[in-house]
Design a protein around this motif. Structure first.
Motif, PDB file in Angstrom:
ATOM      1  N   ASP A 136       0.795  -1.229   0.000  1.00  0.00           N
ATOM      2  CA  ASP A 136       0.000   0.000   0.000  1.00  0.00           C
ATOM      3  C   ASP A 136       0.831   1.284   0.000  1.00  0.00           C
ATOM      4  OD1 ASP A 136       0.919  -0.352   2.582  1.00  0.00           O
ATOM      5  OD2 ASP A 136      -0.956   0.247   3.538  1.00  0.00           O
ATOM      6  N   VAL A 137       2.127   1.200  -0.328  1.00  0.00           N
ATOM      7  CA  VAL A 137       2.951   2.408  -0.406  1.00  0.00           C
ATOM      8  C   VAL A 137       3.263   2.737  -1.866  1.00  0.00           C
ATOM      9  CG1 VAL A 137       4.016   2.072   1.856  1.00  0.00           C
ATOM     10  CG2 VAL A 137       5.175   1.227  -0.185  1.00  0.00           C
ATOM     11  N   ASP A 138       3.594   3.999  -2.110  1.00  0.00           N
ATOM     12  CA  ASP A 138       3.961   4.465  -3.436  1.00  0.00           C
ATOM     13  C   ASP A 138       5.484   4.513  -3.526  1.00  0.00           C
ATOM     14  OD1 ASP A 138       4.315   5.684  -5.858  1.00  0.00           O
ATOM     15  OD2 ASP A 138       3.429   7.599  -5.271  1.00  0.00           O
ATOM     16  N   PRO A 139       6.123   3.569  -4.219  1.00  0.00           N
ATOM     17  CA  PRO A 139       7.587   3.519  -4.265  1.00  0.00           C
ATOM     18  C   PRO A 139       8.217   4.765  -4.891  1.00  0.00           C
ATOM     19  CG  PRO A 139       6.637   1.603  -5.372  1.00  0.00           C
ATOM     20  CD  PRO A 139       5.509   2.479  -4.960  1.00  0.00           C
ATOM     21  N   LYS A 140       7.442   5.522  -5.661  1.00  0.00           N
ATOM     22  CA  LYS A 140       7.969   6.740  -6.283  1.00  0.00           C
ATOM     23  C   LYS A 140       8.057   7.893  -5.292  1.00  0.00           C
ATOM     24  CE  LYS A 140       6.388   5.534 -10.863  1.00  0.00           C
ATOM     25  NZ  LYS A 140       5.267   4.670 -11.011  1.00  0.00           N
ATOM     26  N   SER A 141       7.489   7.723  -4.096  1.00  0.00           N
ATOM     27  CA  SER A 141       7.458   8.814  -3.111  1.00  0.00           C
ATOM     28  C   SER A 141       8.580   8.701  -2.066  1.00  0.00           C
ATOM     29  CB  SER A 141       6.103   8.827  -2.401  1.00  0.00           C
ATOM     30  OG  SER A 141       5.980   7.707  -1.543  1.00  0.00           O
ATOM     31  N   ILE A 142       9.550   7.841  -2.283  1.00  0.00           N
ATOM     32  CA  ILE A 142      10.611   7.631  -1.291  1.00  0.00           C
ATOM     33  C   ILE A 142      11.470   8.888  -1.161  1.00  0.00           C
ATOM     34  CG2 ILE A 142      12.649   6.278  -0.680  1.00  0.00           C
ATOM     35  CD1 ILE A 142      11.399   3.937  -2.229  1.00  0.00           C
ATOM     36  N   THR A 143      11.648   9.324   0.087  1.00  0.00           N
ATOM     37  CA  THR A 143      12.547  10.439   0.379  1.00  0.00           C
ATOM     38  C   THR A 143      13.474  10.017   1.510  1.00  0.00           C
ATOM     39  OG1 THR A 143      11.020  11.421   1.979  1.00  0.00           O
ATOM     40  CG2 THR A 143      10.862  12.199  -0.301  1.00  0.00           C
ATOM     41  N   SER A 144      14.616  10.687   1.617  1.00  0.00           N
ATOM     42  CA  SER A 144      15.540  10.383   2.699  1.00  0.00           C
ATOM     43  C   SER A 144      16.237  11.654   3.147  1.00  0.00           C
ATOM     44  CB  SER A 144      16.568   9.345   2.264  1.00  0.00           C
ATOM     45  OG  SER A 144      17.429   9.894   1.284  1.00  0.00           O
ATOM     46  N   ALA A 145      16.673  11.628   4.408  1.00  0.00           N
ATOM     47  CA  ALA A 145      17.432  12.740   4.987  1.00  0.00           C
ATOM     48  C   ALA A 145      18.301  12.165   6.095  1.00  0.00           C
ATOM     49  CB  ALA A 145      16.496  13.805   5.533  1.00  0.00           C
ATOM     50  N   ILE A 146      19.450  12.785   6.296  1.00  0.00           N
ATOM     51  CA  ILE A 146      20.328  12.361   7.378  1.00  0.00           C
ATOM     52  C   ILE A 146      20.621  13.591   8.232  1.00  0.00           C
ATOM     53  CG2 ILE A 146      22.477  12.694   6.084  1.00  0.00           C
ATOM     54  CD1 ILE A 146      23.462  10.043   7.480  1.00  0.00           C
ATOM     55  N   ASN A 147      20.591  13.412   9.564  1.00  0.00           N
ATOM     56  CA  ASN A 147      20.855  14.555  10.441  1.00  0.00           C
ATOM     57  C   ASN A 147      22.326  14.572  10.865  1.00  0.00           C
ATOM     58  OD1 ASN A 147      21.122  12.779  12.628  1.00  0.00           O
ATOM     59  ND2 ASN A 147      19.069  13.187  13.406  1.00  0.00           N
ATOM     60  N   THR A 148      22.690  15.566  11.638  1.00  0.00           N
ATOM     61  CA  THR A 148      24.086  15.742  12.041  1.00  0.00           C
ATOM     62  C   THR A 148      24.582  14.633  12.964  1.00  0.00           C
ATOM     63  OG1 THR A 148      23.388  17.187  13.835  1.00  0.00           O
ATOM     64  CG2 THR A 148      24.048  18.243  11.779  1.00  0.00           C
ATOM     65  N   ASN A 149      23.662  13.898  13.585  1.00  0.00           N
ATOM     66  CA  ASN A 149      24.040  12.777  14.450  1.00  0.00           C
ATOM     67  C   ASN A 149      24.209  11.478  13.669  1.00  0.00           C
ATOM     68  OD1 ASN A 149      23.955  14.353  16.804  1.00  0.00           O
ATOM     69  ND2 ASN A 149      21.755  14.058  16.963  1.00  0.00           N
ATOM     70  N   GLY A 150      24.017  11.523  12.350  1.00  0.00           N
ATOM     71  CA  GLY A 150      24.173  10.330  11.530  1.00  0.00           C
ATOM     72  C   GLY A 150      22.951   9.441  11.507  1.00  0.00           C
ATOM     73  N   VAL A 151      21.776   9.978  11.867  1.00  0.00           N
ATOM     74  CA  VAL A 151      20.551   9.195  11.829  1.00  0.00           C
ATOM     75  C   VAL A 151      19.892   9.415  10.466  1.00  0.00           C
ATOM     76  CG1 VAL A 151      18.286   8.788  12.868  1.00  0.00           C
ATOM     77  CG2 VAL A 151      20.254   9.329  14.316  1.00  0.00           C
ATOM     78  N   LEU A 152      19.759   8.328   9.706  1.00  0.00           N
ATOM     79  CA  LEU A 152      19.172   8.364   8.376  1.00  0.00           C
ATOM     80  C   LEU A 152      17.686   8.072   8.496  1.00  0.00           C
ATOM     81  CD1 LEU A 152      19.527   8.443   5.253  1.00  0.00           C
ATOM     82  CD2 LEU A 152      19.943   5.971   5.381  1.00  0.00           C
ATOM     83  N   ASN A 153      16.860   8.955   7.928  1.00  0.00           N
ATOM     84  CA  ASN A 153      15.406   8.793   7.925  1.00  0.00           C
ATOM     85  C   ASN A 153      14.940   8.593   6.496  1.00  0.00           C
ATOM     86  OD1 ASN A 153      14.573   9.340  10.768  1.00  0.00           O
ATOM     87  ND2 ASN A 153      15.753  11.181  10.354  1.00  0.00           N
ATOM     88  N   ILE A 154      14.197   7.530   6.270  1.00  0.00           N
ATOM     89  CA  ILE A 154      13.621   7.242   4.960  1.00  0.00           C
ATOM     90  C   ILE A 154      12.111   7.223   5.137  1.00  0.00           C
ATOM     91  CG2 ILE A 154      13.440   5.549   3.092  1.00  0.00           C
ATOM     92  CD1 ILE A 154      16.235   4.542   3.960  1.00  0.00           C
TER      93      ILE A 154
END
Length: 150
Positions: free
Chosen positions: A111-129
């Motif tokens: 039920d997810v849209d694979p074209k909507s994947i985004t990511s960001a990494i903060n200064t502590n090295g935590v990667l959010n997808i």
């Protein structure tokens, strides 16, 4: 007879309690750990932690990548899974040299849209997808014609 039984059980009790005692020691080191969560940071002792949250609106993946620079991390998707790879060649640290490589794969729910994947990494090295859920069409009324036959 009683003291013998008691001493026979003691090693087993200690073995069962050891993980809980370690957890209590670790939590005592971070008394405000509940407050830290809103910033999505991780203490260095829980290096490598991964969290996956599948909500009504999105799929969120959080990875501790503090040992890698953003340039060393690659994220890809084949529309069925997300793959995170990171690698750095041999680097010197306080104890000698270290080389690291990691690959994590996460199966995407249908039920997810694979074209909507985004990511960001903060200064502590935590990667959010983040992956957004597919839009659900509202029920739409359709008129069905009636065939009349004599």
């Amino acid at each position: 007879m009683f003291p013998t039984r008691m001493f026979a059980l003691l090693p087993r009790l200690i073995d069962e309690m050891t993980p809980m005692m370690r957890l209590a020691d670790e939590l005592a080191r971070y008394p405000a750990i509940g407050l830290v969560d809103k910033n999505w940071t991780l203490p260095s002792s829980v290096s490598g932690e991964t969290e996956v949250h599948n909500t009504d609106k999105e799929l969120r993946i959080r990875l501790d990548m503090q040992h890698f620079t953003p340039e060393e991390i690659k994220i890809s998707s084949d529309n069925q899974r997300v793959t995170v790879t990171a690698k750095h060649e041999e680097k010197q640290d306080n104890h000698g040299f270290v080389a690291r490589e990691i690959t994590r794969m996460f199966k995407l729910p249908e039920d997810v849209d694979p074209k909507s994947i985004t990511s960001a990494i903060n200064t502590n090295g935590v990667l959010n997808i983040k992956v957004q859920k597919k839009a659900i069409e509202a029920p739409k009324e359709t008129q069905i014609p009636i065939d009349f036959k004599e």
